[in-house]
Design a protein around this motif. Sequence first.
Motif, PDB file in Angstrom:
ATOM      1  N   GLU A  97       0.822  -1.220   0.000  1.00 55.86           N
ATOM      2  CA  GLU A  97       0.000   0.000   0.000  1.00 55.86           C
ATOM      3  C   GLU A  97       0.847   1.257   0.000  1.00 55.86           C
ATOM      4  O   GLU A  97       0.602   2.194  -0.764  1.00 55.86           O
ATOM      5  CB  GLU A  97      -0.932   0.015   1.221  1.00 55.86           C
TER       6      GLU A  97
ATOM      7  N   ASN B   2       1.050   3.625  -2.993  1.00 56.84           N
ATOM      8  CA  ASN B   2       0.217   4.776  -2.638  1.00 56.84           C
ATOM      9  C   ASN B   2      -1.226   4.608  -3.112  1.00 56.84           C
ATOM     10  O   ASN B   2      -1.876   5.559  -3.552  1.00 56.84           O
ATOM     11  CB  ASN B   2       0.805   6.074  -3.202  1.00 56.84           C
TER      12      ASN B   2
ATOM     13  N   SER C 104      -4.947   2.056  -2.108  1.00 58.73           N
ATOM     14  CA  SER C 104      -5.532   1.265  -1.035  1.00 58.73           C
ATOM     15  C   SER C 104      -5.383  -0.224  -1.290  1.00 58.73           C
ATOM     16  O   SER C 104      -5.151  -0.668  -2.429  1.00 58.73           O
ATOM     17  CB  SER C 104      -7.024   1.599  -0.889  1.00 58.73           C
ATOM     18  N   CYS C 105      -5.545  -0.996  -0.221  1.00 61.69           N
ATOM     19  CA  CYS C 105      -5.448  -2.447  -0.327  1.00 61.69           C
ATOM     20  C   CYS C 105      -6.538  -3.004  -1.236  1.00 61.69           C
ATOM     21  O   CYS C 105      -6.311  -3.943  -1.990  1.00 61.69           O
ATOM     22  CB  CYS C 105      -5.554  -3.054   1.073  1.00 61.69           C
ATOM     23  N   SER C 106      -7.723  -2.395  -1.178  1.00 61.57           N
ATOM     24  CA  SER C 106      -8.828  -2.857  -2.030  1.00 61.57           C
ATOM     25  C   SER C 106      -8.521  -2.595  -3.502  1.00 61.57           C
ATOM     26  O   SER C 106      -8.834  -3.414  -4.376  1.00 61.57           O
ATOM     27  CB  SER C 106     -10.132  -2.164  -1.634  1.00 61.57           C
TER      28      SER C 106
END
Length: 307
Positions: free
Chosen positions: A35, A39, A41-43
């Motif tokens: 992440e 830069n 998100s994990c999703s």
Amino acid sequence: MGQEQKIISQLSNFDIRLLRVFRTVVNCGGFAAAEVELNISCSAISISMSDLEERLGLRLCQRGRAGFSLTNEGRLVYEASLQLMTSLETFRTQVNAIHHELKGELSIGITDNLVTLKHMQITKALQKLKQQGPQIKIQIRMIPPNDIERNVLDGGLNVGVIPQLRPLPGLEYQPLYDEKSLLYCNHEHLLFDMNDDDITAQLLYQCDAVAPAYAQLAQTKEHYQKLNTTATATDREGVAFLILTGCFIGYLPTHYAQRWVTSKEMRAICPQQLHFTTEYQLVLRKGACPNLVLDTFLREVNPKNIT
């Protein structure tokens, strides 16, 4: 085989972007760790990975409570992606060289806490590189020496800055700078107010000491063998944390410890006897294709190595 040919013939910028995300996830060891590097998100990383798997028609990794791991197909795709990225960068560099322009990317792996070493010219070299090629993209990764060597070897990094260790086949090493380390204690430690002449080897061994958990040269290990090591740290910041507790003594580079020496939070113990020097070097992949951006950086960071 028909599906594979279709995939290759339709390789697009979108596919390359997905492969870059995949490579970063593998290098970082999982979605969460990637992440910060990416830069995003994990999703968003998960969606990219799913898109890549769908476009390739392959299951690349296992993710879940058991952690992140590559499938056999994922390992093969990762190795192929490294070759692809290296080929793309080589092509871009060679075309830019025709136009005598500095464009492209420079990815560097650096051992932690070198920014305060005054004679380490990395900052000035990057400044001059950016001035000569404003469009150059620079990526810096602060990772352990062994990871730097591995990433340089597989093409994930163009160059690394590491302490001298055992050389690995397939890599080229160029001497860079020396770094001096001394033994330190905190102002709350019992040794802080003692005269160096009164500090004996036996007294030193009675003190708890912190040692690095990463690889060291044999001559460096000899200094730690004279101490009573009851704690370890994976980097120099961790060593500093433990010294600052007042419960441990430990070795730190002089440039890194200077801020605490100036504030009288630390002092060096018997500096005339208890010291060692670490040699830092550039590490490059042997046989790498010519790279104008990398060559310019090398010339700026260490002119004496350029023939």
